[in-house]
Design an enzyme around this catalytic site. Sequence first.
Site, PDB file in Angstrom:
ATOM      1  N   ASP A 121       0.835  -1.206   0.000  1.00  0.00           N
ATOM      2  CA  ASP A 121       0.000   0.000   0.000  1.00  0.00           C
ATOM      3  C   ASP A 121       0.865   1.249   0.000  1.00  0.00           C
ATOM      4  O   ASP A 121       1.379   1.662   1.043  1.00  0.00           O
ATOM      5  CB  ASP A 121      -0.873  -0.056   1.271  1.00  0.00           C
ATOM      6  N   GLY A 135      -4.481   4.523 -10.001  1.00  0.00           N
ATOM      7  CA  GLY A 135      -5.035   5.819  -9.633  1.00  0.00           C
ATOM      8  C   GLY A 135      -4.055   6.540  -8.736  1.00  0.00           C
ATOM      9  O   GLY A 135      -3.562   5.959  -7.761  1.00  0.00           O
ATOM     10  N   GLY A 171     -11.891   8.115  -6.679  1.00  0.00           N
ATOM     11  CA  GLY A 171     -12.783   8.952  -7.485  1.00  0.00           C
ATOM     12  C   GLY A 171     -14.085   8.305  -7.903  1.00  0.00           C
ATOM     13  O   GLY A 171     -14.868   8.897  -8.639  1.00  0.00           O
ATOM     14  N   ASP A 212      -8.824   2.727  -8.738  1.00  0.00           N
ATOM     15  CA  ASP A 212      -8.804   3.149  -7.339  1.00  0.00           C
ATOM     16  C   ASP A 212      -8.850   4.668  -7.220  1.00  0.00           C
ATOM     17  O   ASP A 212      -7.937   5.361  -7.675  1.00  0.00           O
ATOM     18  CB  ASP A 212      -7.512   2.616  -6.692  1.00  0.00           C
ATOM     19  N   GLY A 252      -8.392  10.912   4.561  1.00  0.00           N
ATOM     20  CA  GLY A 252      -7.361  10.301   3.734  1.00  0.00           C
ATOM     21  C   GLY A 252      -6.250   9.723   4.594  1.00  0.00           C
ATOM     22  O   GLY A 252      -5.987  10.201   5.699  1.00  0.00           O
ATOM     23  N   MET A 253      -5.574   8.696   4.052  1.00  0.00           N
ATOM     24  CA  MET A 253      -4.477   8.076   4.800  1.00  0.00           C
ATOM     25  C   MET A 253      -3.247   8.975   4.800  1.00  0.00           C
ATOM     26  O   MET A 253      -2.322   8.771   5.583  1.00  0.00           O
ATOM     27  CB  MET A 253      -4.139   6.707   4.183  1.00  0.00           C
ATOM     28  N   ARG A 280       6.489   8.075  10.360  1.00  0.00           N
ATOM     29  CA  ARG A 280       6.150   8.881   9.192  1.00  0.00           C
ATOM     30  C   ARG A 280       6.867  10.230   9.256  1.00  0.00           C
ATOM     31  O   ARG A 280       7.448  10.692   8.281  1.00  0.00           O
ATOM     32  CB  ARG A 280       4.639   9.078   9.129  1.00  0.00           C
ATOM     33  N   CYS A 293      -8.120  13.020  -1.570  1.00  0.00           N
ATOM     34  CA  CYS A 293      -6.716  13.148  -1.970  1.00  0.00           C
ATOM     35  C   CYS A 293      -6.342  14.588  -2.234  1.00  0.00           C
ATOM     36  O   CYS A 293      -7.101  15.316  -2.873  1.00  0.00           O
ATOM     37  CB  CYS A 293      -6.464  12.409  -3.278  1.00  0.00           C
TER      38      CYS A 293
HETATM   39  P1  XMP Z   1     -12.341   7.516  -2.884  1.00  0.00           P
HETATM   40  O1  XMP Z   1     -12.540   8.484  -4.016  1.00  0.00           O
HETATM   41  O2  XMP Z   1     -12.993   6.204  -3.120  1.00  0.00           O
HETATM   42  O3  XMP Z   1     -10.764   7.240  -2.885  1.00  0.00           O
HETATM   43  O4  XMP Z   1     -12.685   8.122  -1.582  1.00  0.00           O
HETATM   44  C1  XMP Z   1     -10.146   6.273  -2.084  1.00  0.00           C
HETATM   45  C2  XMP Z   1      -8.700   6.114  -2.499  1.00  0.00           C
HETATM   46  O5  XMP Z   1      -7.966   7.308  -2.265  1.00  0.00           O
HETATM   47  C3  XMP Z   1      -6.590   6.975  -2.026  1.00  0.00           C
HETATM   48  N1  XMP Z   1      -6.201   7.666  -0.787  1.00  0.00           N
HETATM   49  C4  XMP Z   1      -5.469   8.791  -0.750  1.00  0.00           C
HETATM   50  N2  XMP Z   1      -4.867   9.475  -1.732  1.00  0.00           N
HETATM   51  N3  XMP Z   1      -4.122  11.059  -0.147  1.00  0.00           N
HETATM   52  C5  XMP Z   1      -4.173  10.613  -1.428  1.00  0.00           C
HETATM   53  O6  XMP Z   1      -3.613  11.264  -2.310  1.00  0.00           O
HETATM   54  C6  XMP Z   1      -4.706  10.414   0.901  1.00  0.00           C
HETATM   55  O7  XMP Z   1      -4.662  10.861   2.040  1.00  0.00           O
HETATM   56  C7  XMP Z   1      -5.413   9.211   0.570  1.00  0.00           C
HETATM   57  N4  XMP Z   1      -6.078   8.310   1.332  1.00  0.00           N
HETATM   58  C8  XMP Z   1      -6.555   7.378   0.473  1.00  0.00           C
HETATM   59  C9  XMP Z   1      -6.499   5.476  -1.928  1.00  0.00           C
HETATM   60  O8  XMP Z   1      -5.999   5.005  -3.156  1.00  0.00           O
HETATM   61  C10 XMP Z   1      -7.945   5.077  -1.715  1.00  0.00           C
HETATM   62  O9  XMP Z   1      -8.216   3.761  -2.156  1.00  0.00           O
END
Ligand code: XMP
Length: 504
Positions: free
Chosen positions: A275, A326, A370, A368, A418-419, A431, A333
């Site tokens: 991941d 993605g 959007g 993955d 977001g992560m 981190r 994001c």
């Molecule tokens: P959706 O649009 O389904 O997206 O909410 C989930 C995906 O977003 C990614 N993800 C992140 N990308 N910063 C990012 O640029 C983040 O903090 C973050 N957290 C998650 C990841 O691919 C997830 O499946």
Amino acid sequence: MSEERSGLSAEELFARGDERTYDDFTLLNTQFSETDKCNVSLTTDLGKGVVLRVPVMASPMDSVTSPRLAIALARLGGIAVIHYNHKDAEGRPNIGKQVEDIMQVKRSQNGFIEDPLVVAPEMTIGQVIELGNKNREPEEAIRTFPVTENGQSHGRLVGLLRREDYFLGSRTNLKVKERMLGLDGLIVGDSTMDLERAREMIWQEHIKSLPIVDREGNLVYLVTRGDMEKSEQFPFATTDKSGKLQVLFAVSTWPESYERVEKGFAAGADGVVVDTSQGFGRHPLEMLKYIADRHLGKLLIGGNISTSEAARELARLDFVDAYRCGQGSGSICTTADAIGIGRAGATAIYECARAVHESRSKMVTIADGGIRFAGDIVKALALGAGAVMVGSMLAGSDECPGEKKLDERGRQIMEYWGMGSKKANVGGEARVRDYGNHEEGIVRRVPYKGKLGKHFPAVVDALLHAFEVSDCRSIADLHNGVSQGEVRFGLRGPAAVMESRPHD
Ligand code: XMP
């Protein structure tokens, strides 16, 4: 004279090289449909025995993937990836909690339960209750326990402690041996019987649980009525050969992940996701190689990537089963702006899936980020994805971690982050040490959606309907239709997007 075709082929849609996302186009209804949605299969084979009846995966995010969500989604035909952002009381990464989550999913539903929770005759009822509650939601707590002489999983069976043998709140200091049903009154199966025969015995004998023993009287399996009923209730569930729900887990590219990989698989996980938001580089590659060398039989997912160069590199490795496609397109994001590198979701999928196909690789593309509507899933599949990974579409479900709250207008909401956000603080201290602490994600409010089993079936129904309208009976049919230019696309501008949404 050949008949003029409506709209564009996928090749034409992406020919100019402009970045496109889901809102930029729709599929057109150019096919006369002979398909009925009850004949549509949405099955997708991710590899290594992980076959989804519904091509939707839950993203490894600590605001989304609790074990409860993983269980609920697997029952409906999808699969979840358990995140790696569990922390201990001091905020340090905690591998044990991720392992517990994996085990909770694997234990939630079984055919033959190979490793049932077993108790010893000398234990107190109180200790047994505590054991049954451990790591489980109250409604899923284990209440029936085979009793073996030595308290070991496959020890000699001496009885069965059933729910009706004890109270939860009183007389809990009694010993198991004082309340269990001993061998005299107990119906047991023998280890040569198959699952069907075991189920028939449960039916004929009016019992809830059937311990199965070998010739020496040692416990081999347990079969329960509850599991039988669950498999009838969820016929599309994502299960392994022994009837257990399947689950994946995520690891980072940091050194601690080597330990995570081993412990996650030891806990019974069916596959792993390396991941990282930047999956085209030395560290992710080293981690993929490490896993492939040791766990070749398990599903291995790489990414995230978004270009044909990266897709060709992963395909060349030949041991990556699927990859997340993605970068910067997720709803929480900020990567694309924070570091100036990313890609519009639809372009990423089309380019990467095409590069994989041209490399003659079977690697599955997982779209993955959007995805907001079922229609976006259809579009992603049409562009070459075999499955999608979602966060926001599931966030706000009752099974997600976190509390539901009321906003200023009295609406029920939950938080989704977001992560890469400060709130997630993935890796805690590590981190900050390794990467500094710039943010690549935000915190959002999402409406509370209720139980997954209530809101998610509508998504599946919409997918089936889209396949019916497109005259496709499977994802492979859709892919073929697109590559032959039979499935057509309409390019649309902002006014057309506005028209497709409610008008006021
Ligand atoms: P959706 O649009 O389904 O997206 O909410 C989930 C995906 O977003 C990614 N993800 C992140 N990308 N910063 C990012 O640029 C983040 O903090 C973050 N957290 C998650 C990841 O691919 C997830 O499946």
